[in-house]
Design a protein around this motif. Structure first.
Motif, PDB file in Angstrom:
ATOM      1  N   ARG A 177     115.757  56.734 -14.767  1.00  0.00           N
ATOM      2  CA  ARG A 177     116.105  55.319 -14.816  1.00  0.00           C
ATOM      3  C   ARG A 177     116.626  54.891 -16.171  1.00  0.00           C
ATOM      4  N   GLY A 199     116.227  44.038 -13.082  1.00  0.00           N
ATOM      5  CA  GLY A 199     114.828  44.382 -12.923  1.00  0.00           C
ATOM      6  C   GLY A 199     114.196  44.542 -14.294  1.00  0.00           C
ATOM      7  N   SER A 242     106.012  49.988 -12.466  1.00  0.00           N
ATOM      8  CA  SER A 242     106.119  49.830 -11.016  1.00  0.00           C
ATOM      9  C   SER A 242     107.553  49.969 -10.525  1.00  0.00           C
ATOM     10  N   GLU A 243     108.531  49.875 -11.442  1.00  0.00           N
ATOM     11  CA  GLU A 243     109.929  49.971 -11.029  1.00  0.00           C
ATOM     12  C   GLU A 243     110.521  51.352 -11.256  1.00  0.00           C
ATOM     13  N   GLN A 259     111.593  54.867 -10.195  1.00  0.00           N
ATOM     14  CA  GLN A 259     112.018  55.374  -8.886  1.00  0.00           C
ATOM     15  C   GLN A 259     111.715  56.870  -8.804  1.00  0.00           C
ATOM     16  N   PHE A 270     111.809  54.909  -4.979  1.00  0.00           N
ATOM     17  CA  PHE A 270     111.010  53.945  -4.238  1.00  0.00           C
ATOM     18  C   PHE A 270     110.665  54.514  -2.861  1.00  0.00           C
ATOM     19  N   THR A 330     108.871  44.331  -6.346  1.00  0.00           N
ATOM     20  CA  THR A 330     109.410  44.385  -7.709  1.00  0.00           C
ATOM     21  C   THR A 330     110.651  43.506  -7.809  1.00  0.00           C
ATOM     22  N   SER A 336     113.484  44.904  -8.650  1.00  0.00           N
ATOM     23  CA  SER A 336     114.564  45.892  -8.596  1.00  0.00           C
ATOM     24  C   SER A 336     115.431  45.713  -7.359  1.00  0.00           C
ATOM     25  N   GLU A 387     114.907  48.463  -4.657  1.00  0.00           N
ATOM     26  CA  GLU A 387     113.914  48.245  -3.608  1.00  0.00           C
ATOM     27  C   GLU A 387     114.503  47.389  -2.490  1.00  0.00           C
TER      28      GLU A 387
END
Length: 530
Positions: free
Chosen positions: A77, A82, A87-88, A90, A92, A128, A130, A133
């Protein structure tokens, strides 16, 4: 801008995780903020490891040993839309339907509309900020419409067609359907790169890889490979040959020209264009412009700003008939400076990242060549370093035209007003960064450096403000709002680091101090075959 990777091994008794890790190292330049791998075992069970930090920090030997299965996907990433929260990271995952994991490279420009649709119409929870997602849940909701216990390739292609008809922006994706196989697809404009390759084993079985750049395919022995076409998708079942389909009609083919200017590795070939050769052409075109606007013998030496500009700078020096010198020594343990969210951190990072050698600057008129000028903060520091090293005059050349607008397709340059090229002439920019003169590549010359008979158009919205997909109302304002939130979060985190006894500089400077919040979920879901 991120790096994505997916592999299907023919031998179901071999774990794919080690090869995914090695592939991640070849794509690390595409994302240094977080990394993740998800693999699929023989019974359709998914195994996950992801977290903030570099691949080498997240994928420890102990964690890797728990990633089981011959099919897997990887993501590196680079923070864009985002936040940078763990939590973001990947890939996902959604459990329903079937168990789908997805890695996405790019940005969606109608994310506000998609979020409302998922909330009000489809009733799918988004956890999130993002857009990746969002994309995954749009695809899952389209698959859900079949209401089947098992799906087939036709169903997947139909769901992809509906998904791609609903989303807008830049996206190259690799997804994994638990117990089924890999899926790869690319946006109708081909903004983000995506390639697929095959490798023939000694027993004539075949392994398959989907990746962001050709360099990782070649390095792993995938000798036969090609780019996915704009709007095209591929499905590689856990057994069998890939199936390709043009799921939506391609639009104006316009790869992001910034891939060639800056982001891709020079040894990659994207959409038939050699990144290395395009950068050589940039040096030739830049030299031609310099010869028109500057006096003969006004430049004593050409020095690149490491590393991306090195190829162009060398060719520029050759074309000008001026000596080329390496005047800056780079500390390779410092990350890219414009990724850092705080201006003060960025300034101090330049000094830690580069060291000027006095012998190459003293009493000389120096032409510095960089790939681009973004905020101008780094350029200003570099010009100051050249003067401190004894340069008489400092000219600054950019392989790209002035960046005057936000990049909305996956490169987090800056808010528009923070760009040094925003509402400024070249003379004003030279004063801001402290150079005697700034020379920019002309846009048409840059396009000529990259185009082929098949590709005549490129995404150049950062230079013109005209984006190939258009943008939704308030989208740029939403991006700036998210960036402001991220900066506040970063400041809070930096404050916590200070309270813990570490200085901000120390936390940035030492890769061993990166906060790696990796998680390994063993047997996340047993979704079975489909």
């Amino acid at each position: 801008m991120c790096g994505i990777l997916g592999i299907v091994l023919a031998n179901q008794d071999v774990n794919v995780a080690p090869e995914l890790f090695e592939g991640a190292m070849f794509l690390q330049h595409r994302g240094q903020d977080a990394a993740g791998i998800v693999t699929c075992g023989s019974k359709g069970r998914l195994y996950q490891c992801k977290g903030n930090g570099m691949a080498r920090d997240v994928f420890t030997q102990k964690r890797m040993s728990n990633l089981i299965g011959n099919i897997g996907i990887c993501h590196l990433r680079y923070p864009t839309a985002g936040s940078s929260a763990g939590s973001e990271a990947q890939p996902f995952y959604v459990n329903s339907p079937y168990g789908i994991s997805l890695s996405h490279n790019g940005n969606l420009v109608n994310s506000i509309e998609l979020r409302n649709h998922l909330d009000e119409v489809v009733h799918r929870h988004i956890n999130t900020d993002s857009d990746s997602e969002l994309l995954l849940n749009i695809f899952a909701s389209e698959l859900d419409k079949f209401n089947k216990s098992r799906v087939n390739n036709g169903d997947l292609f139909t769901a992809l067609s509906e998904t791609m008809g609903r989303i807008r922006g830049a996206y190259a994706c690799v997804a994994m359907l638990a117990g089924y196989g890999l899926i790869g697809f690319r946006d109708p404009n081909g903004i983000r790169p995506l390639l697929i390759g095959e490798r023939v084993n000694k027993d004539n079985s075949k392994d398959f890889m989907i990746a962001s750049e050709s360099v990782v395919l070649k390095a792993h022995g995938f000798k036969k490979f090609r780019d996915l076409n704009p709007g095209e998708a591929v499905i590689i079942k856990k057994t069998g040959e890939p199936e390709f389909k043009q799921v939506v009609q391609p639009k104006l083919f316009a790869p992001d020209i910034f891939e060639y200017v800056y982001f891709a590795r020079p040894d990659s070939v994207l959409d038939g264009v050699s990144v290395y050769r395009s950068r050589i052409e940039m040096g030739i075109k830049l030299a031609a412009k310099i010869q028109k606007i500057m006096k003969e013998n006004e430049i004593d030496v050409v020095i690149p700003v490491p590393d991306t500009a090195r190829t162009s700078a060398f060719q520029c020096a050759v074309s000008l008939g001026v000596p080329y010198r390496e005047g800056f020594v780079k500390n390779r343990y410092i990350g890219r400076t414009f990724i850092m969210p705080n201006q003060q951190e960025r300034r101090s990072s330049v000094r830690r990242k580069l060291n000027a050698m006095d012998s190459e600057f003293e009493n000389k008129n120096v032409l510095l060549v960089d790939d681009s000028i973004v905020r101008g903060t780094t350029s200003k520091e570099i010009v100051a370093m050249a003067r401190e090293a004894g340069a008489k005059k400092v000219f600054f050349a950019s392989c790209a035209p002035p960046i005057r607008f936000n990049h909305i397709y996956g490169i987090d340059l800056a808010d528009t007003k923070a760009l040094v090229g925003f509402n400024r002439s070249e003379e004003e920019i030279s004063k801001v960064i402290g150079a005697d003169k700034v020379i920019y590549q002309d846009l048409q010359d840059l396009i000529e450096c990259c185009k082929t008979p098949e590709i005549k158009n490129f995404e150049v919205g950062v230079f013109t403000g005209n984006y190939i997909t258009g943008i939704e109302d308030n989208y740029l304002q939403e991006l700036e709002k998210i960036r402001a939130q991220n900066q506040r979060l970063q400041e809070i985190q930096n404050g916590e680091n200070l309270n813990n006894g570490f200085s901000v500089d120390a936390c940035i400077d030492q890769s061993d101090m990166i906060d790696v919040k990796a998680e390994v979920d063993i047997s996340i879901y047993n979704t079975g075959d489909h």
